[in-house]
Design an enzyme around this catalytic site. Structure first.
Site, PDB file in Angstrom:
ATOM      1  N   ALA A 147       0.845  -1.206   0.000  1.00 15.53           N
ATOM      2  CA  ALA A 147       0.000   0.000   0.000  1.00 15.53           C
ATOM      3  C   ALA A 147       0.879   1.255   0.000  1.00 15.53           C
ATOM      4  O   ALA A 147       0.686   2.165  -0.821  1.00 15.53           O
ATOM      5  CB  ALA A 147      -0.928  -0.013   1.219  1.00 15.53           C
ATOM      6  N   LYS A 152      10.875   1.535   9.190  1.00 17.52           N
ATOM      7  CA  LYS A 152      11.699   1.443  10.411  1.00 17.52           C
ATOM      8  C   LYS A 152      12.859   0.457  10.317  1.00 17.52           C
ATOM      9  O   LYS A 152      13.742   0.487  11.147  1.00 17.52           O
ATOM     10  CB  LYS A 152      10.832   1.176  11.638  1.00 17.52           C
ATOM     11  CG  LYS A 152      10.109  -0.115  11.661  1.00 17.52           C
ATOM     12  CD  LYS A 152       9.242  -0.176  12.923  1.00 17.52           C
ATOM     13  CE  LYS A 152       8.451  -1.455  12.940  1.00 17.52           C
ATOM     14  NZ  LYS A 152       7.653  -1.627  14.128  1.00 17.52           N
ATOM     15  N   ALA A 198       3.970 -12.338   2.202  1.00 20.38           N
ATOM     16  CA  ALA A 198       2.688 -12.900   1.740  1.00 20.38           C
ATOM     17  C   ALA A 198       2.953 -14.037   0.764  1.00 20.38           C
ATOM     18  O   ALA A 198       3.678 -13.878  -0.203  1.00 20.38           O
ATOM     19  CB  ALA A 198       1.850 -11.813   1.079  1.00 20.38           C
ATOM     20  N   GLY A 258       0.269 -16.576  -0.299  1.00 14.91           N
ATOM     21  CA  GLY A 258      -0.879 -17.031  -1.097  1.00 14.91           C
ATOM     22  C   GLY A 258      -1.059 -16.273  -2.391  1.00 14.91           C
ATOM     23  O   GLY A 258      -0.972 -16.830  -3.491  1.00 14.91           O
ATOM     24  N   GLY A 259      -1.293 -14.967  -2.313  1.00 15.86           N
ATOM     25  CA  GLY A 259      -1.453 -14.188  -3.533  1.00 15.86           C
ATOM     26  C   GLY A 259      -2.490 -13.091  -3.423  1.00 15.86           C
ATOM     27  O   GLY A 259      -2.797 -12.630  -2.326  1.00 15.86           O
ATOM     28  N   GLU A 319      -8.537 -20.641  -2.160  1.00 13.90           N
ATOM     29  CA  GLU A 319      -8.322 -20.598  -0.709  1.00 13.90           C
ATOM     30  C   GLU A 319      -9.677 -20.639  -0.018  1.00 13.90           C
ATOM     31  O   GLU A 319     -10.727 -20.502  -0.668  1.00 13.90           O
ATOM     32  CB  GLU A 319      -7.522 -19.335  -0.335  1.00 13.90           C
ATOM     33  CG  GLU A 319      -6.079 -19.427  -0.838  1.00 13.90           C
ATOM     34  CD  GLU A 319      -5.246 -18.193  -0.580  1.00 13.90           C
ATOM     35  OE1 GLU A 319      -5.734 -17.242   0.042  1.00 13.90           O
ATOM     36  OE2 GLU A 319      -4.085 -18.175  -1.015  1.00 13.90           O
ATOM     37  N   HIS A 372      -4.385 -17.317  11.588  1.00 14.52           N
ATOM     38  CA  HIS A 372      -4.218 -18.218  10.445  1.00 14.52           C
ATOM     39  C   HIS A 372      -4.144 -19.630  11.000  1.00 14.52           C
ATOM     40  O   HIS A 372      -3.398 -19.884  11.956  1.00 14.52           O
ATOM     41  CB  HIS A 372      -2.947 -17.867   9.679  1.00 14.52           C
ATOM     42  CG  HIS A 372      -2.908 -18.483   8.318  1.00 14.52           C
ATOM     43  ND1 HIS A 372      -2.788 -19.837   8.121  1.00 14.52           N
ATOM     44  CD2 HIS A 372      -3.006 -17.932   7.087  1.00 14.52           C
ATOM     45  CE1 HIS A 372      -2.799 -20.087   6.820  1.00 14.52           C
ATOM     46  NE2 HIS A 372      -2.937 -18.947   6.167  1.00 14.52           N
ATOM     47  N   HIS A 380      -2.504 -13.504  12.614  1.00 15.08           N
ATOM     48  CA  HIS A 380      -2.098 -13.328  11.218  1.00 15.08           C
ATOM     49  C   HIS A 380      -2.475 -11.969  10.652  1.00 15.08           C
ATOM     50  O   HIS A 380      -1.683 -11.347   9.959  1.00 15.08           O
ATOM     51  CB  HIS A 380      -2.756 -14.442  10.409  1.00 15.08           C
ATOM     52  CG  HIS A 380      -2.420 -14.446   8.952  1.00 15.08           C
ATOM     53  ND1 HIS A 380      -1.133 -14.634   8.497  1.00 15.08           N
ATOM     54  CD2 HIS A 380      -3.191 -14.287   7.843  1.00 15.08           C
ATOM     55  CE1 HIS A 380      -1.131 -14.614   7.171  1.00 15.08           C
ATOM     56  NE2 HIS A 380      -2.362 -14.381   6.752  1.00 15.08           N
ATOM     57  N   ARG A 390     -11.710 -11.532   7.398  1.00 12.17           N
ATOM     58  CA  ARG A 390     -11.215 -11.272   6.036  1.00 12.17           C
ATOM     59  C   ARG A 390     -11.198 -12.549   5.194  1.00 12.17           C
ATOM     60  O   ARG A 390     -10.737 -13.598   5.631  1.00 12.17           O
ATOM     61  CB  ARG A 390      -9.787 -10.730   6.117  1.00 12.17           C
ATOM     62  CG  ARG A 390      -9.139 -10.474   4.784  1.00 12.17           C
ATOM     63  CD  ARG A 390      -7.729  -9.995   4.988  1.00 12.17           C
ATOM     64  NE  ARG A 390      -6.951 -11.034   5.614  1.00 12.17           N
ATOM     65  CZ  ARG A 390      -6.008 -11.747   4.994  1.00 12.17           C
ATOM     66  NH1 ARG A 390      -5.724 -11.521   3.737  1.00 12.17           N
ATOM     67  NH2 ARG A 390      -5.337 -12.665   5.645  1.00 12.17           N
TER      68      ARG A 390
HETATM   69  C1  SIN Z   1      -1.878 -17.604   2.927  1.00 13.44           C
HETATM   70  O1  SIN Z   1      -1.101 -17.775   2.002  1.00 13.44           O
HETATM   71  O2  SIN Z   1      -2.464 -18.521   3.497  1.00 13.44           O
HETATM   72  C2  SIN Z   1      -2.123 -16.210   3.403  1.00 13.44           C
HETATM   73  C3  SIN Z   1      -3.008 -15.507   2.491  1.00 13.44           C
HETATM   74  C4  SIN Z   1      -3.742 -14.441   3.214  1.00 13.44           C
HETATM   75  O3  SIN Z   1      -3.621 -14.315   4.415  1.00 13.44           O
HETATM   76  O4  SIN Z   1      -4.496 -13.732   2.562  1.00 13.44           O
END
Ligand code: SIN
Length: 540
Positions: A14, A33, A44, A46-47, A125, A248, A355, A390
């Site tokens: 961001a 920092k 990250a 997953g994507g 996912e 997570h 997470h 989320r």
């Molecule tokens: C993951 O790869 O499990 C994390 C993806 C996420 O938190 O959006």
């Protein structure tokens, strides 16, 4: 005194996206920092969830996001972010991010069997009804971070200040101009010199990420100490929904492994969660099994561990071919191997860990906060996209879209240049170096353990009240430290962690129901009549 048109705090997806676009309109400082790439984004795996395939639709992505959000998403915000996603993804591709594509033939297995040359290889996912997660193998965030930093290096209008930590926002109200409060600048600690600099800017963008380090076990890097939320809170900015901390379900469980995530994409490719008896236990908790939304999976694991007394559960993908596992998850495969676990042959021991912060600084879809001149984008902001839980891989998407919109908002709403208010230099007073680091480390550990034990996946009012009382004491002690000793990164982070921990507890105490990620044994059901609304806290 330094002065910039825009000051961005944080160098994840961001912050960097904002800086690159803002640089076309004025001078930008990016304050970070540690090293610039030390961000949550870079971790990250997953994507990015985004509608790109013909079998998917904006409507389905919106529906999945709202469903995961358990009644608290802002539908208009979700719609905006989902529909503007593809354009922002195109921009990332132009910067050189090559999302994985499927091959027509060869030894790679396809998940659906429908393979066309040049088609994006979309991951799946929990909570997604379609394959829609764009990824670069299992190191998506690193690829994005690298591409954005490469581009930043080409900008002459941007000054990157590494090893600089934001201390506090300078506001008109703090200087005694209470009638029209706005942000005037920021104090920043230069870690190398130990000096606190005053930086003037009427557009400060908080992009500091989340607060995973407030918990003993987290998938987050060390930088995730809730700095943006804590600073905003101290400046009187509205904070929303801090009770919704996402755990997570699958963090690697190994004594030497610190905070290593096993991506949900492993379950998306067929990975099955098993308990210590080898049972596919998730079927007992949810018909979607191991790919149920994260709140459900994390609670189920917590229950299995508590019931059996085992230390962890296991994620098993050994039924896929070793070639597939190694090629699709090279980073996870190699990391597990370093700890003696060959995931193509044996199940991976996993536990849930903190997470993602679904709440944060209350903003609209443009990152505009309740304090003029302050913007919050990425994980630190709460736009209404995530609601009470989320949907996986929606956060990088939100970071991109909101950063883009925040630039437009910042350009539109620039306050008319009136006579400048003089900004006082930082007053160190009669301070000395902290002589007893043990106090800082002790308080830090105490906060993280009490948050894990009392404010974790399953809560009760009694535990929350206990946590609240402890945190007030710790905050008193930290305040004394803050005023009597020279500020350091460790002390500032501790002060921020304590503030954010207290906000999580206070928000959780306000919500007398269970919804999404906030689950309490005292009120185990949702109460739409009273609580289908955001928890808003403000110091003012
Ligand atoms: C993951 O790869 O499990 C994390 C993806 C996420 O938190 O959006």
């Amino acid at each position: 005194m330094k002065e910039y048109d825009f000051v961005v705090i944080g160098s994840g997806i961001a912050g960097l996206s904002f800086a690159l676009k803002a640089a076309k309109h004025g001078s930008v400082a990016v304050i970070t920092k540690r090293k610039a790439a030390d961000t949550n984004t870079a971790w990250a795996q997953g994507g990015i969830a985004c509608v790109t395939s013909e079998e998917d639709s904006f409507e389905l992505h919106v529906r999945d996001t709202l469903q995961a959000g358990a009644g608290l998403c802002d539908e208009a915000v979700v719609r905006t972010i989902v529909t503007e996603g593809p354009e922002r993804i195109r921009e990332l591709a132009e910067l050189g991010v090559h999302f994985d594509e499927r091959e027509v033939s060869g030894h790679r297995e396809s998940a659906t069997g429908r393979i066309r040359r040049g088609e994006l290889d979309l991951g799946k996912e929990g909570g997604h009804s379609k394959r829609r997660v764009l990824h670069v193998r299992d190191a998506t965030g690193k690829e994005i971070e690298d591409a954005l930093l490469r581009e930043l290096g080409r900008q002459s209008n941007v000054q990157l200040l590494e090893n600089h930590m934001a201390v506090d926002l300078i506001t008109a109200a703090k200087l005694g101009f209470a009638s029209e409060d706005r942000c005037l600048g920021i104090y920043v600690l230069d870690e190398k010199t130990g000096d606190v600099e005053t930086i003037r800017s009427d557009r400060i963008v908080l992009a500091t990420g989340g607060c995973g380090k407030v918990y003993l076990y987290t998938t987050n890097p060390d930088i995730a100490t809730g700095d943006g939320v804590a600073m905003a809170w101290r400046a009187g900015v509205k904070i929303a929904n801090m009770e919704f901390i996402q755990f997570h379900p699958t963090c690697l469980f190994h004594p030497q492994a610190k905070s290593f995530l096993i991506s949900e994409a492993v379950r998306g490719e067929g990975g099955i969660l098993r308990n210590d008896r080898g049972e596919d236990f998730m079927k007992r908790y949810d018909p979607r099994g191991s790919l149920a939304p994260r709140d459900i999976v994390a609670r189920a694991i917590d229950a299995e561990i508590k019931r059996s007394g085992a230390k962890c559960v296991f994620l098993d993908i050994t039924h896929r071919s070793p070639e597939f596992v190694r090629e699709r998850f090279p980073h996870i495969y190699q990391t597990c191997l370093r700890f003696g676990i060959d995931m193509s042959k044996q199940a991976i021991p996993v536990v849930p860990a903190a997470h993602y912060q679904c709440g944060g600084i209350n903003t609209d879809v443009n990152g505009v906060t309740s304090l003029p001149g302050v913007y919050a984008i990425g994980e630190v902001g709460c736009t209404g996209m995530h609601g009470a839980n989320r949907l996986a891989s929606n956060s990088l998407l939100e970071g991109l879209v909101v950063a883009h919109r925040a630039v437009a908002a910042a350009l539109q709403t620039r306050p008319a240049r009136k006579q400048k208010i003089a900004l006082p230099e930082w007053q160190s007073g009669n301070v000395q170096d902290v002589d007893e680091m043990v106090v800082i480390y002790h308080n830090w550990d105490e906060i993280r353990r009490l948050m894990w034990d009392y404010v974790g996946i399953v809560r009760t009012d009694k535990r929350l009240q206990r946590a609240s009382a402890r945190l007030r004491n710790l905050q008193r002690e930290i305040r004394e430290f803050y005023w009597n000793f020279k500020v350091s990164v460790d002390l500032l982070e501790l002060r921020n962690l304590a503030a954010v921990a207290a906000l999580i507890v206070d928000s959780a105490l306000c919500r007398k129901e269970s919804r999404g990620l906030h689950y309490t044994l005292d009120y185990p059901n949702p109460d739409d009549g009273q609580f289908r609304r955001d928890t808003l806290l403000s110091r003012n």
